[in-house]
Motif scaffolding. Structure first.
Motif, mmCIF file in Angstrom:
data_model
loop_
_atom_site.group_PDB
_atom_site.id
_atom_site.type_symbol
_atom_site.label_atom_id
_atom_site.label_comp_id
_atom_site.label_asym_id
_atom_site.label_seq_id
_atom_site.Cartn_x
_atom_site.Cartn_y
_atom_site.Cartn_z
ATOM 1 N N GLY A 113 -3.277 -4.386 14.299
ATOM 2 C CA GLY A 113 -3.088 -5.529 13.417
ATOM 3 C C GLY A 113 -2.355 -5.161 12.136
ATOM 4 O O GLY A 113 -1.495 -5.912 11.662
ATOM 5 N N ALA A 114 -2.689 -3.998 11.564
ATOM 6 C CA ALA A 114 -2.047 -3.569 10.319
ATOM 7 C C ALA A 114 -0.570 -3.270 10.533
ATOM 8 O O ALA A 114 0.277 -3.671 9.728
ATOM 9 C CB ALA A 114 -2.762 -2.333 9.767
ATOM 10 N N VAL A 115 -0.259 -2.564 11.608
ATOM 11 C CA VAL A 115 1.140 -2.234 11.903
ATOM 12 C C VAL A 115 1.917 -3.505 12.214
ATOM 13 O O VAL A 115 3.050 -3.695 11.754
ATOM 14 C CB VAL A 115 1.227 -1.245 13.090
ATOM 15 N N TYR A 116 1.301 -4.383 12.976
ATOM 16 C CA TYR A 116 1.967 -5.630 13.371
ATOM 17 C C TYR A 116 2.222 -6.530 12.168
ATOM 18 O O TYR A 116 3.158 -7.340 12.180
ATOM 19 C CB TYR A 116 1.107 -6.371 14.398
ATOM 20 N N SER A 117 1.404 -6.383 11.118
ATOM 21 C CA SER A 117 1.543 -7.249 9.940
ATOM 22 C C SER A 117 2.718 -6.854 9.045
ATOM 23 O O SER A 117 3.116 -7.638 8.172
ATOM 24 C CB SER A 117 0.251 -7.217 9.112
ATOM 25 N N ILE A 118 3.240 -5.651 9.241
ATOM 26 C CA ILE A 118 4.386 -5.213 8.440
ATOM 27 C C ILE A 118 5.635 -5.965 8.900
ATOM 28 O O ILE A 118 5.908 -6.051 10.094
ATOM 29 C CB ILE A 118 4.604 -3.689 8.570
ATOM 30 N N GLU A 119 6.376 -6.474 7.961
ATOM 31 C CA GLU A 119 7.545 -7.267 8.286
ATOM 32 C C GLU A 119 8.522 -6.489 9.176
ATOM 33 O O GLU A 119 8.766 -5.309 8.959
ATOM 34 C CB GLU A 119 8.272 -7.713 7.006
ATOM 35 N N LYS A 120 9.078 -7.180 10.153
ATOM 36 C CA LYS A 120 10.014 -6.526 11.076
ATOM 37 C C LYS A 120 11.236 -5.969 10.360
ATOM 38 O O LYS A 120 11.847 -5.004 10.802
ATOM 39 C CB LYS A 120 10.450 -7.519 12.152
ATOM 40 N N ARG A 127 15.836 1.848 10.644
ATOM 41 C CA ARG A 127 16.817 2.213 11.685
ATOM 42 C C ARG A 127 18.243 2.118 11.155
ATOM 43 O O ARG A 127 19.113 2.894 11.556
ATOM 44 C CB ARG A 127 16.622 1.328 12.903
ATOM 45 N N SER A 128 18.481 1.201 10.221
ATOM 46 C CA SER A 128 19.821 1.082 9.637
ATOM 47 C C SER A 128 20.163 2.293 8.768
ATOM 48 O O SER A 128 21.336 2.588 8.523
ATOM 49 C CB SER A 128 19.924 -0.198 8.802
ATOM 50 N N LEU A 129 19.123 2.977 8.316
ATOM 51 C CA LEU A 129 19.324 4.201 7.534
ATOM 52 C C LEU A 129 19.493 5.432 8.414
ATOM 53 O O LEU A 129 19.645 6.546 7.914
ATOM 54 C CB LEU A 129 18.144 4.409 6.582
ATOM 55 N N GLY A 130 19.431 5.222 9.713
ATOM 56 C CA GLY A 130 19.612 6.328 10.652
ATOM 57 C C GLY A 130 18.323 7.005 11.076
ATOM 58 O O GLY A 130 18.353 8.039 11.739
ATOM 59 N N LEU A 131 17.173 6.424 10.718
ATOM 60 C CA LEU A 131 15.890 6.995 11.113
ATOM 61 C C LEU A 131 15.592 6.663 12.573
ATOM 62 O O LEU A 131 15.945 5.586 13.056
ATOM 63 C CB LEU A 131 14.763 6.464 10.233
ATOM 64 N N THR A 132 14.945 7.589 13.253
ATOM 65 C CA THR A 132 14.510 7.311 14.616
ATOM 66 C C THR A 132 13.321 6.355 14.564
ATOM 67 O O THR A 132 12.745 6.099 13.501
ATOM 68 C CB THR A 132 14.094 8.594 15.334
ATOM 69 N N GLU A 133 12.920 5.849 15.725
ATOM 70 C CA GLU A 133 11.781 4.933 15.774
ATOM 71 C C GLU A 133 10.507 5.608 15.291
ATOM 72 O O GLU A 133 9.703 5.012 14.569
ATOM 73 C CB GLU A 133 11.595 4.428 17.211
ATOM 74 N N ARG A 138 6.602 6.690 10.880
ATOM 75 C CA ARG A 138 5.926 7.703 10.055
ATOM 76 C C ARG A 138 6.157 7.496 8.562
ATOM 77 O O ARG A 138 5.220 7.594 7.761
ATOM 78 C CB ARG A 138 6.406 9.091 10.476
ATOM 79 N N TYR A 139 7.390 7.219 8.172
ATOM 80 C CA TYR A 139 7.726 7.213 6.751
ATOM 81 C C TYR A 139 7.753 5.823 6.117
ATOM 82 O O TYR A 139 7.643 5.709 4.888
ATOM 83 C CB TYR A 139 9.094 7.883 6.538
ATOM 84 N N ILE A 140 7.927 4.781 6.908
ATOM 85 C CA ILE A 140 8.061 3.447 6.336
ATOM 86 C C ILE A 140 6.891 2.535 6.699
ATOM 87 O O ILE A 140 6.220 1.978 5.823
ATOM 88 C CB ILE A 140 9.401 2.793 6.784
ATOM 89 N N ILE A 141 6.649 2.382 7.992
ATOM 90 C CA ILE A 141 5.645 1.405 8.432
ATOM 91 C C ILE A 141 4.223 1.912 8.235
ATOM 92 O O ILE A 141 3.369 1.198 7.696
ATOM 93 C CB ILE A 141 5.890 1.028 9.908
ATOM 94 N N TRP A 142 3.934 3.147 8.677
ATOM 95 C CA TRP A 142 2.561 3.658 8.636
ATOM 96 C C TRP A 142 1.969 3.685 7.230
ATOM 97 O O TRP A 142 0.819 3.249 7.043
ATOM 98 C CB TRP A 142 2.491 5.031 9.286
ATOM 99 N N PRO A 143 2.682 4.192 6.186
ATOM 100 C CA PRO A 143 2.080 4.204 4.845
ATOM 101 C C PRO A 143 1.677 2.807 4.368
ATOM 102 O O PRO A 143 0.632 2.634 3.737
ATOM 103 C CB PRO A 143 3.195 4.790 3.971
ATOM 104 N N GLN A 144 2.502 1.807 4.655
ATOM 105 C CA GLN A 144 2.166 0.437 4.250
ATOM 106 C C GLN A 144 1.006 -0.118 5.079
ATOM 107 O O GLN A 144 0.120 -0.796 4.565
ATOM 108 C CB GLN A 144 3.387 -0.464 4.417
ATOM 109 N N ALA A 145 1.046 0.178 6.386
ATOM 110 C CA ALA A 145 -0.012 -0.310 7.268
ATOM 111 C C ALA A 145 -1.353 0.324 6.920
ATOM 112 O O ALA A 145 -2.388 -0.347 6.944
ATOM 113 C CB ALA A 145 0.352 -0.022 8.725
ATOM 114 N N PHE A 146 -1.344 1.611 6.575
ATOM 115 C CA PHE A 146 -2.599 2.304 6.270
ATOM 116 C C PHE A 146 -3.289 1.679 5.066
ATOM 117 O O PHE A 146 -4.513 1.569 5.027
ATOM 118 C CB PHE A 146 -2.341 3.792 6.012
ATOM 119 N N LYS A 147 -2.505 1.254 4.099
ATOM 120 C CA LYS A 147 -3.061 0.581 2.924
ATOM 121 C C LYS A 147 -3.846 -0.657 3.345
ATOM 122 O O LYS A 147 -4.915 -0.945 2.802
ATOM 123 C CB LYS A 147 -1.927 0.220 1.975
#
Length: 220
Positions: A113-120, A127-133, A138-147
């Motif tokens: 639920g937390a991960v899904y709540s982060i805006e797409k 990914r536009s910055l060249g990051l892998t999925e 790890r660096y964008i979605i998880w820190p926000q979701a963990f909060k």
């Protein structure tokens, strides 16, 4: 007056009950620590694009959430015999495994639920910055979701703490079991169970208050 208080059945039961409380806290923290690791894996698997991984995660969540934790711990302690699995599981280990497995199913849904709540758009930006999925997670979605996971994880702590009282059926020396042992000898049932309740409340009420404050602070 002070001597009367110190010699009261309420106070006399505390040394025994504190021994049980230590084990209750140990089981809860150990089970939730392992449960978070397993729950995070299952929760991410629940979001996987791979059908097999997603299906296994869904089955795990539904089976565990659909059966009482009391049945689960009895199955682990009595069902998984040494002849069947090649090793003996003592009551404490069975209790920790039960909390781990049970909490993980609920934590998996918290993670999902937390991960899904982060805006797409967050993932698309990564990914536009060249990051892998994986790096985006790890660096964008998880820190926000963990909060956003912190308040419901705290609630799960309270639930798991209270669930440990069921483990008296397999003679785990947690708080309620030690209370039963004490009043079976002293026959001070009311006094002992009252103190057992108070000790639970001394943990659950401050935890609940702290979680409400944390939730307002995090604004989640």
């Amino acid at each position: 007056m002070i001597d009367a208080i110190l010699e009261s059945p309420y106070i006399n039961s505390l040394p025994v009950l504190f021994e049980g409380l230590k084990l209750t806290v140990l089981i809860t923290f150990s089970g939730l620590f392992l449960g978070f690791i397993l729950g995070a894996i299952v929760g991410i698997g629940r979001l996987s694009k791979k059908k097999l991984v997603r299906s296994i995660s869904i089955v795990y969540i539904e089976v565990v959430r659909g059966t009482p934790i009391l049945v689960q711990v009895l199955f682990i302690y009595y069902g998984l015999t040494e002849d069947l699995i090649g090793l003996s599981i003592n009551s404490l280990t069975a209790a920790i495994i039960a909390i781990t497995i049970n909490a993980a199913a609920y934590i998996a849904e918290i993670v999902r639920g937390a991960v899904y709540s982060i805006e797409k758009g967050q993932g698309e930006a990564g990914r536009s910055l060249g990051l892998t999925e994986n790096d985006t997670m790890r660096y964008i979605i998880w820190p926000q979701a963990f909060k956003r996971m912190i308040p419901p994880l705290g609630n799960q702590f309270v639930i798991s703490l209270k669930d440990t009282s069921l483990f008296s059926v397999i003679a785990v020396g947690e708080l309620l079991y030690m209370g039963k042992q004490y009043y079976n000898v002293t026959y001070e049932i009311f006094e002992t169970l009252l103190m057992v309740s108070i000790l639970y409340l001394l943990i659950t009420i401050p935890t609940s208050v702290y979680l409400r404050r944390l939730e307002r602070k995090l604004d989640v």
